[in-house]
Design an enzyme around this catalytic site. Structure first.
Site, mmCIF file in Angstrom:
data_model
loop_
_atom_site.group_PDB
_atom_site.id
_atom_site.type_symbol
_atom_site.label_atom_id
_atom_site.label_comp_id
_atom_site.label_asym_id
_atom_site.label_seq_id
_atom_site.Cartn_x
_atom_site.Cartn_y
_atom_site.Cartn_z
ATOM 1 N N TYR A 155 0.826 -1.217 0.000
ATOM 2 C CA TYR A 155 0.000 0.000 0.000
ATOM 3 C C TYR A 155 0.861 1.269 0.000
ATOM 4 O O TYR A 155 0.832 2.049 -0.963
ATOM 5 C CB TYR A 155 -0.927 -0.062 1.208
ATOM 6 C CG TYR A 155 -1.771 1.157 1.462
ATOM 7 C CD1 TYR A 155 -2.465 1.800 0.434
ATOM 8 C CD2 TYR A 155 -1.892 1.666 2.763
ATOM 9 C CE1 TYR A 155 -3.246 2.922 0.694
ATOM 10 C CE2 TYR A 155 -2.677 2.772 3.028
ATOM 11 C CZ TYR A 155 -3.354 3.398 1.998
ATOM 12 O OH TYR A 155 -4.127 4.504 2.261
ATOM 13 N N ASP A 172 9.658 -7.302 -4.076
ATOM 14 C CA ASP A 172 8.489 -7.634 -3.265
ATOM 15 C C ASP A 172 8.236 -9.139 -3.394
ATOM 16 O O ASP A 172 8.342 -9.700 -4.492
ATOM 17 C CB ASP A 172 7.257 -6.844 -3.750
ATOM 18 C CG ASP A 172 6.168 -6.748 -2.691
ATOM 19 O OD1 ASP A 172 5.857 -5.613 -2.274
ATOM 20 O OD2 ASP A 172 5.634 -7.799 -2.284
ATOM 21 N N PHE A 230 9.747 -1.223 3.031
ATOM 22 C CA PHE A 230 8.315 -1.273 3.389
ATOM 23 C C PHE A 230 7.852 -2.712 3.623
ATOM 24 O O PHE A 230 6.664 -2.995 3.450
ATOM 25 C CB PHE A 230 7.470 -0.717 2.233
ATOM 26 C CG PHE A 230 7.705 0.723 1.897
ATOM 27 C CD1 PHE A 230 6.998 1.726 2.545
ATOM 28 C CD2 PHE A 230 8.616 1.086 0.917
ATOM 29 C CE1 PHE A 230 7.193 3.061 2.218
ATOM 30 C CE2 PHE A 230 8.821 2.416 0.581
ATOM 31 C CZ PHE A 230 8.110 3.406 1.239
ATOM 32 N N ASN A 271 10.521 -11.779 10.342
ATOM 33 C CA ASN A 271 10.420 -10.915 9.157
ATOM 34 C C ASN A 271 10.917 -9.499 9.447
ATOM 35 O O ASN A 271 11.793 -8.988 8.744
ATOM 36 C CB ASN A 271 8.967 -10.863 8.678
ATOM 37 C CG ASN A 271 8.843 -10.058 7.390
ATOM 38 O OD1 ASN A 271 9.338 -10.473 6.346
ATOM 39 N ND2 ASN A 271 8.233 -8.879 7.468
ATOM 40 N N TYR A 298 4.655 -6.068 17.424
ATOM 41 C CA TYR A 298 4.768 -5.275 16.191
ATOM 42 C C TYR A 298 5.544 -3.983 16.461
ATOM 43 O O TYR A 298 6.551 -3.697 15.805
ATOM 44 C CB TYR A 298 3.371 -4.952 15.631
ATOM 45 C CG TYR A 298 3.397 -3.853 14.603
ATOM 46 C CD1 TYR A 298 3.948 -4.076 13.347
ATOM 47 C CD2 TYR A 298 2.934 -2.570 14.901
ATOM 48 C CE1 TYR A 298 4.018 -3.058 12.405
ATOM 49 C CE2 TYR A 298 2.999 -1.545 13.974
ATOM 50 C CZ TYR A 298 3.539 -1.795 12.727
ATOM 51 O OH TYR A 298 3.615 -0.775 11.812
ATOM 52 N N LYS A 320 9.511 -2.665 15.341
ATOM 53 C CA LYS A 320 9.798 -1.386 14.671
ATOM 54 C C LYS A 320 10.800 -0.574 15.498
ATOM 55 O O LYS A 320 11.732 0.016 14.956
ATOM 56 C CB LYS A 320 8.503 -0.590 14.484
ATOM 57 C CG LYS A 320 7.578 -1.176 13.434
ATOM 58 C CD LYS A 320 8.103 -0.882 12.042
ATOM 59 C CE LYS A 320 7.189 -1.412 10.969
ATOM 60 N NZ LYS A 320 7.665 -1.099 9.616
ATOM 61 N N PHE A 331 1.624 8.012 11.272
ATOM 62 C CA PHE A 331 0.386 7.927 12.036
ATOM 63 C C PHE A 331 -0.595 7.124 11.161
ATOM 64 O O PHE A 331 -0.192 6.121 10.607
ATOM 65 C CB PHE A 331 -0.025 9.324 12.527
ATOM 66 C CG PHE A 331 0.835 9.696 13.730
ATOM 67 C CD1 PHE A 331 2.218 9.873 13.576
ATOM 68 C CD2 PHE A 331 0.313 9.763 15.010
ATOM 69 C CE1 PHE A 331 3.048 10.114 14.679
ATOM 70 C CE2 PHE A 331 1.129 10.011 16.113
ATOM 71 C CZ PHE A 331 2.492 10.188 15.942
ATOM 72 N N ILE A 349 -17.587 -0.105 16.223
ATOM 73 C CA ILE A 349 -16.791 0.938 16.887
ATOM 74 C C ILE A 349 -16.189 0.295 18.131
ATOM 75 O O ILE A 349 -16.923 -0.129 19.037
ATOM 76 C CB ILE A 349 -17.674 2.152 17.272
ATOM 77 C CG1 ILE A 349 -18.255 2.792 16.006
ATOM 78 C CG2 ILE A 349 -16.880 3.159 18.099
ATOM 79 C CD1 ILE A 349 -19.257 3.911 16.271
HETATM 80 N N1 UFG Z 1 -11.435 0.816 14.720
HETATM 81 C C1 UFG Z 1 -12.776 0.569 14.975
HETATM 82 N N2 UFG Z 1 -13.396 -0.401 14.264
HETATM 83 C C2 UFG Z 1 -12.766 -1.136 13.315
HETATM 84 C C3 UFG Z 1 -11.391 -0.881 13.059
HETATM 85 C C4 UFG Z 1 -10.763 0.106 13.778
HETATM 86 O O1 UFG Z 1 -13.379 1.222 15.839
HETATM 87 O O2 UFG Z 1 -13.406 -2.021 12.727
HETATM 88 C C5 UFG Z 1 -10.778 1.879 15.458
HETATM 89 C C6 UFG Z 1 -9.586 1.425 16.255
HETATM 90 O O3 UFG Z 1 -9.970 0.992 17.523
HETATM 91 C C7 UFG Z 1 -8.733 2.701 16.255
HETATM 92 C C8 UFG Z 1 -9.091 3.403 14.959
HETATM 93 O O4 UFG Z 1 -10.295 2.805 14.518
HETATM 94 O O5 UFG Z 1 -9.123 3.501 17.319
HETATM 95 C C9 UFG Z 1 -8.058 3.208 13.885
HETATM 96 O O6 UFG Z 1 -7.774 1.818 13.787
HETATM 97 P P1 UFG Z 1 -6.829 1.198 12.663
HETATM 98 O O7 UFG Z 1 -6.745 -0.272 12.924
HETATM 99 O O8 UFG Z 1 -7.267 1.671 11.329
HETATM 100 O O9 UFG Z 1 -5.453 1.918 12.964
HETATM 101 P P2 UFG Z 1 -4.584 1.874 14.287
HETATM 102 O O10 UFG Z 1 -4.619 3.268 14.842
HETATM 103 O O11 UFG Z 1 -4.888 0.773 15.196
HETATM 104 O O12 UFG Z 1 -3.234 1.424 13.603
HETATM 105 C C10 UFG Z 1 -2.356 2.301 13.027
HETATM 106 C C11 UFG Z 1 -1.525 1.562 11.978
HETATM 107 C C12 UFG Z 1 -0.799 0.419 12.605
HETATM 108 C C13 UFG Z 1 -0.009 0.930 13.789
HETATM 109 C C14 UFG Z 1 -0.918 1.671 14.744
HETATM 110 C C15 UFG Z 1 -0.220 2.261 15.907
HETATM 111 O O13 UFG Z 1 -2.376 1.096 10.965
HETATM 112 O O14 UFG Z 1 0.057 -0.174 11.659
HETATM 113 O O15 UFG Z 1 -1.543 2.741 14.046
HETATM 114 O O16 UFG Z 1 0.576 3.282 15.491
HETATM 115 F F1 UFG Z 1 0.540 -0.083 14.469
#
Ligand code: UFG
Length: 329
Positions: free
Chosen positions: A11, A31, A72, A91, A140, A144, A168, A206
């Site tokens: 992505y 890749d 990446f 990995n 994870y 990193k 972010f 949510i």
């Molecule tokens: N969320 C929901 N419902 C869903 C999916 C997500 O409410 O079905 C919420 C999560 O709880 C979070 C927000 O939406 O509060 C964003 O969630 P994501 O999974 O999209 O993203 P994250 O913030 O968890 O993850 C991102 C990156 C990860 C990284 C993480 C911490 O995608 O790779 O930030 O930095 F590890």
């Protein structure tokens, strides 16, 4: 001379390849296509293989004049990293070191690394500057953070310079409509929300509405993937110009709650998008917002997409046209 993009069919990798090509750079993609997609390969030069395979990598370095590497190739699922940490250490660390060591053997010493806000764990205050103490709370984030430290010591010992970019929440798709977000399994909020108007899921969950935030749902800093990609081009140019290693946050500096993102997606798609409140997801910090002044100052980075509605609209455009993503899973 070329930039080697390891994970260039994923992505963020594919969007970065697009920006590199637009900037007139020569690009070589590596890749394994385990998670990347053939349809996201934008450079003419593509090698299918794993960065942990040193013989394979040596051949890539032999056959090309590489001046810098972007990496990446990490696994990114927080939950899976807790249940299967060896997959992540093997990995994200072991294979990553094979890449660094092959670079050193080929005398290539400029490296751009995809890091994450996960290195801050549950920060005590927002916005988060790069000087905020790091404390990974899952394997994870730990891989990193460890890799960041490996880069520091490789810099001191071997003169490797690196740009560590702490992302972010990446989202959106390239406005040209050719590349977008297609993970399997999908766990990211924006593509999951958009699966509802696509008819692939009945509602969005949510994860918790009892956080100490303005509406109780988690707040994140959503940044357009093409803006992230642009920062990589600036970061690699800075290293090529001979500047020292740097660590930068990449975010817009504005937080949106899960409920606000769902409401914006309703506006963009014109669909009701039913939402159900369910339990908190383990390990989610209440609020993650970047302070990214350093990237603006030192890289000259100016994100173009400030408006979350526009960001979601680019994602919707891609998903509408590609309801099965790249169609290869
Ligand atoms: N969320 C929901 N419902 C869903 C999916 C997500 O409410 O079905 C919420 C999560 O709880 C979070 C927000 O939406 O509060 C964003 O969630 P994501 O999974 O999209 O993203 P994250 O913030 O968890 O993850 C991102 C990156 C990860 C990284 C993480 C911490 O995608 O790779 O930030 O930095 F590890």
């Amino acid at each position: 001379m070329a930039i080697l993009v390891a994970g260039g069919a994923g992505y963020i990798g594919s969007h970065t390849v697009q920006e590199l090509i637009d900037a007139g750079k020569e690009v070589v993609i590596v890749d394994s296509l385990e998670y990347g997609h053939q349809g996201a390969v934008l450079a003419k030069k593509f090698y299918k293989g794993n960065i942990g395979d040193k013989e394979f990598l040596k051949k890539v370095f032999r056959e090309n004049d590489i001046e810098a590497v972007m990496h990446f190739c990490a696994y990114i699922e927080v939950g899976e990293s807790v249940t299967n940490p060896r997959k992540y250490y093997n990995n994200n660390i072991v294979a990553g070191i094979a890449l660094l060591d092959t670079m050193l053997e080929a005398n290539v010493k400029r490296f751009v690394f995809s890091s994450t806000a996960a290195v801050y764990g549950q920060p005590e205050k927002v916005p988060i500057s790069e000087d905020t103490p790091t404390l990974a709370v899952n394997p994870y984030g730990e891989t990193k953070l460890s890799f960041e430290k490996i880069l520091k010591w490789y810099g001191e010992a071997y003169g490797m310079t690196s740009s560590v970019l702490r992302y972010f929440n990446a989202c959106g798709a390239h406005p040209n409509g050719h590349i977008g977000e297609d993970h399997s399994p999908e766990s990211h909020l924006v593509p999951l929300i958009l699966q509802v108007p696509l008819g692939k899921r009945a509602s969005i969950k949510i994860f918790g509405d009892d956080y100490p935030t303005r509406d109780g749902s988690c707040v994140r800093d959503y940044i357009h993937v093409s803006d992230l990609a642009l920062a990589h081009v600036l970061a690699v140019d800075r290293l090529i110009a001979g500047k020292p290693s740097i660590t930068c946050n990449l975010g817009n500096g504005v937080g949106f709650s899960v409920k606000e993102i769902i409401n914006t997606a309703r506006e963009v798609t014109g669909h009701k998008i039913p939402a159900d409140i369910v339990a908190r997801r383990a390990g989610d910090p209440a609020e993650l917002i970047a302070e990214s002044d350093r990237a603006r100052r030192e890289l000259g980075w100016k994100p173009k997409y400030h408006d979350v509605k526009t960001i979601i609209a680019t994602a919707w455009e891609w998903h509408r046209k590609h309801p099965s993503g790249y169609g290869d899973r």
